[in-house]
Design a protein around this motif. Structure first.
Motif, PDB file in Angstrom:
ATOM      1  N   GLY A  43       0.847  -1.183   0.000  1.00 44.75           N
ATOM      2  CA  GLY A  43       0.000   0.000   0.000  1.00 44.75           C
ATOM      3  C   GLY A  43       0.887   1.239   0.000  1.00 44.75           C
ATOM      4  N   LEU A  44       0.588   2.193  -0.877  1.00 41.48           N
ATOM      5  CA  LEU A  44       1.366   3.432  -0.963  1.00 41.48           C
ATOM      6  C   LEU A  44       0.442   4.629  -0.808  1.00 41.48           C
ATOM      7  CD1 LEU A  44       3.632   2.442  -4.001  1.00 41.48           C
ATOM      8  CD2 LEU A  44       4.381   2.695  -1.635  1.00 41.48           C
ATOM      9  N   TRP A  45       0.996   5.774  -0.461  1.00 45.07           N
ATOM     10  CA  TRP A  45       0.220   6.987  -0.232  1.00 45.07           C
ATOM     11  C   TRP A  45       0.060   7.778  -1.519  1.00 45.07           C
ATOM     12  CZ3 TRP A  45       4.192   5.410   2.999  1.00 45.07           C
ATOM     13  CH2 TRP A  45       3.796   5.027   4.272  1.00 45.07           C
ATOM     14  N   GLY A  46      -1.008   7.517  -2.255  1.00 43.33           N
ATOM     15  CA  GLY A  46      -1.345   8.327  -3.407  1.00 43.33           C
ATOM     16  C   GLY A  46      -0.467   8.151  -4.642  1.00 43.33           C
ATOM     17  N   VAL A  47       0.383   7.131  -4.670  1.00 43.66           N
ATOM     18  CA  VAL A  47       1.202   6.843  -5.848  1.00 43.66           C
ATOM     19  C   VAL A  47       1.126   5.355  -6.151  1.00 43.66           C
ATOM     20  CG1 VAL A  47       2.804   8.775  -5.563  1.00 43.66           C
ATOM     21  CG2 VAL A  47       3.322   6.578  -4.494  1.00 43.66           C
ATOM     22  N   ARG A  48       1.494   4.989  -7.383  1.00 43.60           N
ATOM     23  CA  ARG A  48       1.401   3.592  -7.796  1.00 43.60           C
ATOM     24  C   ARG A  48       2.717   2.842  -7.667  1.00 43.60           C
ATOM     25  NH1 ARG A  48      -1.563   4.632 -13.399  1.00 43.60           N
ATOM     26  NH2 ARG A  48      -2.191   2.456 -13.401  1.00 43.60           N
ATOM     27  N   LEU A  49       3.823   3.586  -7.458  1.00 45.99           N
ATOM     28  CA  LEU A  49       5.100   2.919  -7.246  1.00 45.99           C
ATOM     29  C   LEU A  49       6.080   3.844  -6.554  1.00 45.99           C
ATOM     30  CD1 LEU A  49       7.450   2.810 -10.291  1.00 45.99           C
ATOM     31  CD2 LEU A  49       5.317   4.057 -10.388  1.00 45.99           C
ATOM     32  N   GLU A  50       7.066   3.219  -5.949  1.00 52.02           N
ATOM     33  CA  GLU A  50       8.196   3.912  -5.333  1.00 52.02           C
ATOM     34  C   GLU A  50       9.402   3.008  -5.534  1.00 52.02           C
ATOM     35  OE1 GLU A  50       9.576   5.865  -1.053  1.00 52.02           O
ATOM     36  OE2 GLU A  50       7.485   5.294  -1.365  1.00 52.02           O
ATOM     37  N   VAL A  51      10.560   3.608  -5.843  1.00 52.62           N
ATOM     38  CA  VAL A  51      11.767   2.826  -6.115  1.00 52.62           C
ATOM     39  C   VAL A  51      12.949   3.484  -5.420  1.00 52.62           C
ATOM     40  CG1 VAL A  51      13.317   1.928  -7.906  1.00 52.62           C
ATOM     41  CG2 VAL A  51      10.864   2.110  -8.373  1.00 52.62           C
ATOM     42  N   ASP A  52      13.785   2.672  -4.772  1.00 51.79           N
ATOM     43  CA  ASP A  52      15.063   3.157  -4.252  1.00 51.79           C
ATOM     44  C   ASP A  52      16.163   2.246  -4.763  1.00 51.79           C
ATOM     45  OD1 ASP A  52      16.005   1.165  -2.012  1.00 51.79           O
ATOM     46  OD2 ASP A  52      13.899   1.529  -1.533  1.00 51.79           O
ATOM     47  N   CYS A  53      17.401   2.674  -4.609  1.00 59.55           N
ATOM     48  CA  CYS A  53      18.497   1.852  -5.112  1.00 59.55           C
ATOM     49  C   CYS A  53      19.793   2.119  -4.358  1.00 59.55           C
ATOM     50  CB  CYS A  53      18.706   2.069  -6.606  1.00 59.55           C
ATOM     51  SG  CYS A  53      19.351   3.686  -7.050  1.00 59.55           S
ATOM     52  N   VAL A  54      20.758   1.246  -4.623  1.00 62.79           N
ATOM     53  CA  VAL A  54      22.140   1.409  -4.164  1.00 62.79           C
ATOM     54  C   VAL A  54      23.002   1.386  -5.417  1.00 62.79           C
ATOM     55  CG1 VAL A  54      24.014   0.427  -2.785  1.00 62.79           C
ATOM     56  CG2 VAL A  54      21.638   0.197  -2.004  1.00 62.79           C
ATOM     57  N   ALA A  55      23.927   2.335  -5.520  1.00 60.45           N
ATOM     58  CA  ALA A  55      24.802   2.417  -6.691  1.00 60.45           C
ATOM     59  C   ALA A  55      26.233   2.687  -6.255  1.00 60.45           C
ATOM     60  CB  ALA A  55      24.328   3.531  -7.624  1.00 60.45           C
ATOM     61  N   VAL A  56      27.158   2.340  -7.112  1.00 61.49           N
ATOM     62  CA  VAL A  56      28.581   2.613  -6.893  1.00 61.49           C
ATOM     63  C   VAL A  56      28.858   4.035  -7.368  1.00 61.49           C
ATOM     64  CG1 VAL A  56      30.927   1.907  -7.534  1.00 61.49           C
ATOM     65  CG2 VAL A  56      29.144   0.177  -7.209  1.00 61.49           C
ATOM     66  N   CYS A  57      29.687   4.771  -6.627  1.00 62.74           N
ATOM     67  CA  CYS A  57      30.068   6.124  -7.047  1.00 62.74           C
ATOM     68  C   CYS A  57      30.932   6.065  -8.299  1.00 62.74           C
ATOM     69  CB  CYS A  57      30.834   6.830  -5.932  1.00 62.74           C
ATOM     70  SG  CYS A  57      29.814   7.257  -4.526  1.00 62.74           S
ATOM     71  N   LEU A  58      30.871   7.085  -9.122  1.00 63.49           N
ATOM     72  CA  LEU A  58      31.645   7.136 -10.356  1.00 63.49           C
ATOM     73  C   LEU A  58      33.152   7.066 -10.114  1.00 63.49           C
ATOM     74  CD1 LEU A  58      29.597   9.733 -12.394  1.00 63.49           C
ATOM     75  CD2 LEU A  58      29.778   7.278 -12.820  1.00 63.49           C
ATOM     76  N   SER A  59      33.599   7.547  -8.977  1.00 65.37           N
ATOM     77  CA  SER A  59      35.032   7.512  -8.685  1.00 65.37           C
ATOM     78  C   SER A  59      35.521   6.118  -8.324  1.00 65.37           C
ATOM     79  CB  SER A  59      35.358   8.482  -7.550  1.00 65.37           C
ATOM     80  OG  SER A  59      34.657   8.107  -6.373  1.00 65.37           O
ATOM     81  N   GLU A  60      34.606   5.198  -8.123  1.00 58.81           N
ATOM     82  CA  GLU A  60      34.935   3.811  -7.794  1.00 58.81           C
ATOM     83  C   GLU A  60      34.809   2.936  -9.030  1.00 58.81           C
ATOM     84  OE1 GLU A  60      35.747   2.604  -4.644  1.00 58.81           O
ATOM     85  OE2 GLU A  60      35.722   4.665  -3.903  1.00 58.81           O
ATOM     86  N   SER A  61      35.483   1.834  -9.051  1.00 58.51           N
ATOM     87  CA  SER A  61      35.343   0.868 -10.141  1.00 58.51           C
ATOM     88  C   SER A  61      33.964   0.232 -10.056  1.00 58.51           C
ATOM     89  CB  SER A  61      36.400  -0.228 -10.041  1.00 58.51           C
ATOM     90  OG  SER A  61      37.676   0.333 -10.154  1.00 58.51           O
ATOM     91  N   PRO A  62      33.311  -0.015 -11.207  1.00 60.48           N
ATOM     92  CA  PRO A  62      32.012  -0.678 -11.155  1.00 60.48           C
ATOM     93  C   PRO A  62      32.134  -2.092 -10.618  1.00 60.48           C
ATOM     94  CG  PRO A  62      32.720  -0.372 -13.429  1.00 60.48           C
ATOM     95  CD  PRO A  62      33.735   0.279 -12.546  1.00 60.48           C
ATOM     96  N   ALA A  63      31.080  -2.528  -9.936  1.00 65.35           N
ATOM     97  CA  ALA A  63      31.095  -3.868  -9.343  1.00 65.35           C
ATOM     98  C   ALA A  63      30.919  -4.938 -10.401  1.00 65.35           C
ATOM     99  CB  ALA A  63      30.004  -3.982  -8.298  1.00 65.35           C
TER     100      ALA A  63
END
Length: 128
Positions: free
Chosen positions: A108-128
């Motif tokens: 159940g969400l408050w007035g929206v149909r979706l919500e998304v969060d994420c974890v990402a590597v910083c550009l200064s770091e090598s990609p995983a």
């Protein structure tokens, strides 16, 4: 640690939280919704998914990363029957070769149909 309270060009946060926190070479985002800065959200679900990821991209850019560096996605859908449509747009956004780990749940969400969060590597770091 670096706290991004409000990413330039993105929708403003709706509460007392950071839109992203950078720690140990990783960016942890708060959940983003399909809000359009200075306007309404798209009417169609696919447009809402695209807008949500555009908002995530804005927050990631402010934090020194981008969608190509995402390693984990958490998606919250208000309607479980929207999963296939979500997956279609998700593939469009990430492409066939970039497949972050992901959890998707119907909630159940408050007035929206979706919500998304994420974890990402910083550009200064090598990609995983």
């Amino acid at each position: 640690m670096k706290h991004i309270r409000a990413a330039q060009g993105g929708p403003k946060p709706v509460g007392p939280y950071a839109q992203a926190v950078v720690a140990n070479g990783l960016v942890f985002t708060a959940g983003q919704i399909p809000a359009v800065p200075g306007g309404d959200m798209p009417v169609d679900f696919a447009g809402q998914v695209r807008q949500t990821f555009a908002n995530l991209a804005t927050v990631l850019a402010e934090a020194g990363s981008d969608l190509s560096r995402v390693v984990k996605v958490n998606a919250y859908l208000a309607e479980e029957d929207r999963m296939e449509e979500f997956n279609e747009v998700y593939r469009e956004i990430f492409g066939p070769d970039h497949v972050p780990a992901r959890t998707t749940v119907a909630v159940g969400l408050w007035g929206v149909r979706l919500e998304v969060d994420c974890v990402a590597v910083c550009l200064s770091e090598s990609p995983a």
